[in-house]
Design a protein around this motif. Sequence first.
Motif, PDB file in Angstrom:
ATOM      1  N   PHE A 122       0.838  -1.200   0.000  1.00 20.61           N
ATOM      2  CA  PHE A 122       0.000   0.000   0.000  1.00 20.61           C
ATOM      3  C   PHE A 122       0.873   1.250   0.000  1.00 20.61           C
ATOM      4  O   PHE A 122       0.602   2.216  -0.716  1.00 20.61           O
ATOM      5  CB  PHE A 122      -0.913  -0.030   1.225  1.00 20.61           C
ATOM      6  N   ASP A 123       1.936   1.234   0.780  1.00 23.79           N
ATOM      7  CA  ASP A 123       2.855   2.368   0.823  1.00 23.79           C
ATOM      8  C   ASP A 123       3.512   2.589  -0.543  1.00 23.79           C
ATOM      9  O   ASP A 123       3.658   3.730  -1.004  1.00 23.79           O
ATOM     10  CB  ASP A 123       3.925   2.115   1.885  1.00 23.79           C
ATOM     11  N   LYS A 124       3.882   1.510  -1.216  1.00 22.74           N
ATOM     12  CA  LYS A 124       4.479   1.623  -2.555  1.00 22.74           C
ATOM     13  C   LYS A 124       3.469   2.179  -3.552  1.00 22.74           C
ATOM     14  O   LYS A 124       3.825   2.977  -4.441  1.00 22.74           O
ATOM     15  CB  LYS A 124       4.976   0.257  -3.032  1.00 22.74           C
ATOM     16  N   PHE A 125       2.217   1.763  -3.426  1.00 19.05           N
ATOM     17  CA  PHE A 125       1.154   2.298  -4.280  1.00 19.05           C
ATOM     18  C   PHE A 125       1.040   3.810  -4.115  1.00 19.05           C
ATOM     19  O   PHE A 125       0.985   4.567  -5.095  1.00 19.05           O
ATOM     20  CB  PHE A 125      -0.163   1.610  -3.938  1.00 19.05           C
ATOM     21  N   SER A 217      -1.928  -2.984  -9.861  1.00 17.81           N
ATOM     22  CA  SER A 217      -0.915  -3.371 -10.842  1.00 17.81           C
ATOM     23  C   SER A 217      -0.436  -2.141 -11.588  1.00 17.81           C
ATOM     24  O   SER A 217      -1.086  -1.094 -11.588  1.00 17.81           O
ATOM     25  CB  SER A 217      -1.476  -4.398 -11.832  1.00 17.81           C
ATOM     26  N   GLU A 218       0.700  -2.300 -12.237  1.00 13.52           N
ATOM     27  CA  GLU A 218       1.241  -1.241 -13.083  1.00 13.52           C
ATOM     28  C   GLU A 218       2.036  -1.876 -14.201  1.00 13.52           C
ATOM     29  O   GLU A 218       2.868  -2.756 -13.960  1.00 13.52           O
ATOM     30  CB  GLU A 218       2.132  -0.296 -12.284  1.00 13.52           C
ATOM     31  N   GLY A 224      -0.331  -5.784  -6.030  1.00  6.04           N
ATOM     32  CA  GLY A 224      -1.232  -5.771  -4.890  1.00  6.04           C
ATOM     33  C   GLY A 224      -1.545  -7.125  -4.294  1.00  6.04           C
ATOM     34  O   GLY A 224      -2.243  -7.201  -3.283  1.00  6.04           O
ATOM     35  N   LEU A 225      -1.053  -8.199  -4.886  1.00  7.12           N
ATOM     36  CA  LEU A 225      -1.350  -9.544  -4.391  1.00  7.12           C
ATOM     37  C   LEU A 225      -0.064 -10.330  -4.272  1.00  7.12           C
ATOM     38  O   LEU A 225       0.774 -10.322  -5.183  1.00  7.12           O
ATOM     39  CB  LEU A 225      -2.312 -10.258  -5.342  1.00  7.12           C
TER      40      LEU A 225
END
Length: 245
Positions: A122-125, A217-218, A224-225
């Motif tokens: 979440f932090d990376k997002f 995703s990117e 995210g999984l």
Amino acid sequence: MYLLYLDDSGSAGNLADRHVILAGVALFERQPHWFSAKLDAIAQRIWPDSPATLEFRGGDMLSGRKHWRGVPKSDRTDALKEALGILGNSSLVHLFGAAVHRAAVSPDDPMERAFEQLCNRFDKFLGRLHRRANTQRGLIILDKSTCETSLQGLARDFRTIGHRWGQLYNLADVPLFVDSRATRMVQYADMVAYATRRYFEYGDGTFFDIIAPRFDSEGGVVHGLTHLKPTTELCNCFCCKQKRF
């Protein structure tokens, strides 16, 4: 601000479960009202006498427990698919999930490892949003039944000391713990966790396939999984296949 609603599925204390699952949904702060209203509409149709008391929990829905006991199985299954479809068909949501095989992290606490994974992802997002000139803070909200004491302390340490990948930079505060009956968004998180558990524990993608495209995703890479499993175990799941290519 982005809010990440999380819930677990299964029992962390039940050794018969190979996996511990923690999963949920992140969305911008102005969106929960509208997504909650969509579940309210389903509840109004199924339980018109008291729709606010109908709680959407994947295990109860599929098994016909509590308020769902008198609802025909086909209606319960359709309601679960419809609710997950609200997430699966929306570009506004970002799903996060961790499936932790107990044997892969022993003697560590699998729930704490799952939470560590999701905090980091979440932090990376949020960091990716910042690099796109969309700076946001994040807040994690969990069902109060989900290991409240240990996870609160763990999150506090993540912010001040760090974790195995570094330090968290984008979370506004320690997690909040709420009663799932009071917020439809935690109920969404429960259904995501339930669908994820059925996929990893039983190989049943009936519900997981509805939401799989919405895991964060990117560039075609799913972030995210995650599936933490023994290194000796071959796995062809949604995220493990990606790691081999």
